[in-house]
Motif scaffolding. Structure first.
Motif, mmCIF file in Angstrom:
data_model
loop_
_atom_site.group_PDB
_atom_site.id
_atom_site.type_symbol
_atom_site.label_atom_id
_atom_site.label_comp_id
_atom_site.label_asym_id
_atom_site.label_seq_id
_atom_site.Cartn_x
_atom_site.Cartn_y
_atom_site.Cartn_z
ATOM 1 N N CYS A 15 0.828 -1.211 0.000
ATOM 2 C CA CYS A 15 0.000 0.000 0.000
ATOM 3 C C CYS A 15 0.861 1.259 0.000
ATOM 4 O O CYS A 15 0.544 2.223 -0.705
ATOM 5 C CB CYS A 15 -0.928 0.004 1.214
ATOM 6 S SG CYS A 15 -2.234 -1.220 1.114
ATOM 7 N N GLY A 16 1.936 1.246 0.767
ATOM 8 C CA GLY A 16 2.815 2.404 0.794
ATOM 9 C C GLY A 16 3.454 2.668 -0.559
ATOM 10 O O GLY A 16 3.515 3.807 -1.022
ATOM 11 N N GLN A 21 3.138 5.669 -5.803
ATOM 12 C CA GLN A 21 2.930 5.613 -7.250
ATOM 13 C C GLN A 21 1.698 6.424 -7.668
ATOM 14 O O GLN A 21 1.650 6.963 -8.765
ATOM 15 C CB GLN A 21 2.780 4.161 -7.717
ATOM 16 C CG GLN A 21 4.060 3.364 -7.649
ATOM 17 C CD GLN A 21 5.092 3.843 -8.633
ATOM 18 O OE1 GLN A 21 4.775 4.215 -9.747
ATOM 19 N NE2 GLN A 21 6.337 3.853 -8.204
ATOM 20 N N SER A 22 0.706 6.503 -6.784
ATOM 21 C CA SER A 22 -0.503 7.268 -7.126
ATOM 22 C C SER A 22 -0.220 8.764 -7.205
ATOM 23 O O SER A 22 -1.006 9.507 -7.810
ATOM 24 C CB SER A 22 -1.624 6.985 -6.125
ATOM 25 O OG SER A 22 -1.368 7.614 -4.889
ATOM 26 N N THR A 23 0.871 9.210 -6.617
ATOM 27 C CA THR A 23 1.219 10.625 -6.742
ATOM 28 C C THR A 23 1.691 10.957 -8.155
ATOM 29 O O THR A 23 1.746 12.127 -8.525
ATOM 30 C CB THR A 23 2.320 11.028 -5.736
ATOM 31 O OG1 THR A 23 3.503 10.274 -6.006
ATOM 32 C CG2 THR A 23 1.869 10.779 -4.302
ATOM 33 N N THR A 36 -6.702 10.440 -8.605
ATOM 34 C CA THR A 36 -6.090 9.622 -7.567
ATOM 35 C C THR A 36 -7.070 9.178 -6.493
ATOM 36 O O THR A 36 -6.712 8.406 -5.616
ATOM 37 C CB THR A 36 -4.958 10.406 -6.880
ATOM 38 O OG1 THR A 36 -5.496 11.612 -6.343
ATOM 39 C CG2 THR A 36 -3.843 10.715 -7.859
ATOM 40 N N PHE A 37 -8.308 9.632 -6.554
ATOM 41 C CA PHE A 37 -9.274 9.327 -5.495
ATOM 42 C C PHE A 37 -9.527 7.833 -5.354
ATOM 43 O O PHE A 37 -9.400 7.274 -4.266
ATOM 44 C CB PHE A 37 -10.598 10.055 -5.754
ATOM 45 C CG PHE A 37 -11.685 9.639 -4.812
ATOM 46 C CD1 PHE A 37 -11.687 10.098 -3.510
ATOM 47 C CD2 PHE A 37 -12.689 8.780 -5.220
ATOM 48 C CE1 PHE A 37 -12.676 9.706 -2.619
ATOM 49 C CE2 PHE A 37 -13.685 8.385 -4.350
ATOM 50 C CZ PHE A 37 -13.683 8.856 -3.046
ATOM 51 N N PHE A 38 -9.886 7.164 -6.430
ATOM 52 C CA PHE A 38 -10.263 5.758 -6.346
ATOM 53 C C PHE A 38 -9.081 4.870 -5.968
ATOM 54 O O PHE A 38 -9.222 4.028 -5.070
ATOM 55 C CB PHE A 38 -10.907 5.306 -7.657
ATOM 56 C CG PHE A 38 -11.515 3.946 -7.583
ATOM 57 C CD1 PHE A 38 -12.648 3.721 -6.819
ATOM 58 C CD2 PHE A 38 -10.954 2.885 -8.264
ATOM 59 C CE1 PHE A 38 -13.213 2.468 -6.739
ATOM 60 C CE2 PHE A 38 -11.511 1.631 -8.196
ATOM 61 C CZ PHE A 38 -12.642 1.418 -7.425
ATOM 62 N N PRO A 39 -7.911 5.011 -6.594
ATOM 63 C CA PRO A 39 -6.782 4.169 -6.165
ATOM 64 C C PRO A 39 -6.422 4.372 -4.699
ATOM 65 O O PRO A 39 -6.139 3.411 -3.986
ATOM 66 C CB PRO A 39 -5.631 4.609 -7.068
ATOM 67 C CG PRO A 39 -6.275 5.213 -8.255
ATOM 68 C CD PRO A 39 -7.558 5.802 -7.779
ATOM 69 N N ARG A 40 -6.458 5.600 -4.237
ATOM 70 C CA ARG A 40 -6.116 5.859 -2.839
ATOM 71 C C ARG A 40 -7.194 5.341 -1.891
ATOM 72 O O ARG A 40 -6.892 4.916 -0.777
ATOM 73 C CB ARG A 40 -5.878 7.344 -2.620
ATOM 74 C CG ARG A 40 -4.588 7.811 -3.243
ATOM 75 C CD ARG A 40 -4.329 9.255 -3.008
ATOM 76 N NE ARG A 40 -3.065 9.657 -3.622
ATOM 77 C CZ ARG A 40 -2.651 10.900 -3.684
ATOM 78 N NH1 ARG A 40 -3.378 11.872 -3.162
ATOM 79 N NH2 ARG A 40 -1.502 11.170 -4.266
#
Length: 157
Positions: A15-16, A21-23, A36-40
């Motif tokens: 997750c970390g 990566q989502s950034t 980035t809402f859904f992946p986070r």
């Protein structure tokens, strides 16, 4: 108990890494929610459940079960698991080459044909594979239309 601890720590590291990566996700900000809402959100749920599993591994004793001597069924299951890992690695490579739609459909259809019973008629297989194609297209439309996250396009789509 130790296995649950290792798995939960591994999931937290997973997750970390993917939160970082989502950034890097590009967003066109066409709607109220960023890309980035859904992946986070999914990563947050997985991390929360991992923390719960980690805490429970210290307090809840696990039952000890006896190992069975049936190695023939176990070796077949292990074989399938390694084949699925290999297929997933090929899928990850192909996703940038042939695109999300084609590679995802091929991956899911291959996994389906490996796992499902071969005794089904070809019509049932055809319906199931058509459903897999519909799922792939649905995921693509959802990510591009609602979340504004554009999935990899390759040679075909």
């Amino acid at each position: 108990m130790a296995n649950n601890r290792l798995v939960s720590i591994g999931l937290l590291l997973f997750c970390g890494f993917f939160y970082y990566q989502s950034t890097l996700i590009e967003s066109k900000e066409l709607s109220g929610l960023p890309a980035t809402f859904f992946p986070r959100l999914i990563l947050g749920i997985i991390a929360f459940l991992s923390v719960i599993m980690l805490i429970k591994s210290f307090f809840v004793p696990t039952k000890v079960t006896q190992k069975s001597d049936s190695t023939e069924g176990k070796s077949k299951k292990e074989w399938i698991v390694w084949v699925l890992f290999g297929l997933f690695a090929v899928y990850l490579v192909l996703i940038d080459v042939v695109g999300f739609i084609t590679s995802s459909f091929l991956y899911m259809a291959t996994v389906y044909l490996l796992i499902v019973q071969q005794k089904k008629s070809w019509k049932k297989h055809l319906v199931a594979i058509g459903g897999l194609l519909a799922i792939t297209l649905g995921i693509t439309l959802f990510f591009q239309g609602v979340l504004h996250v554009y999935l990899p396009k390759g040679l075909f789509f």
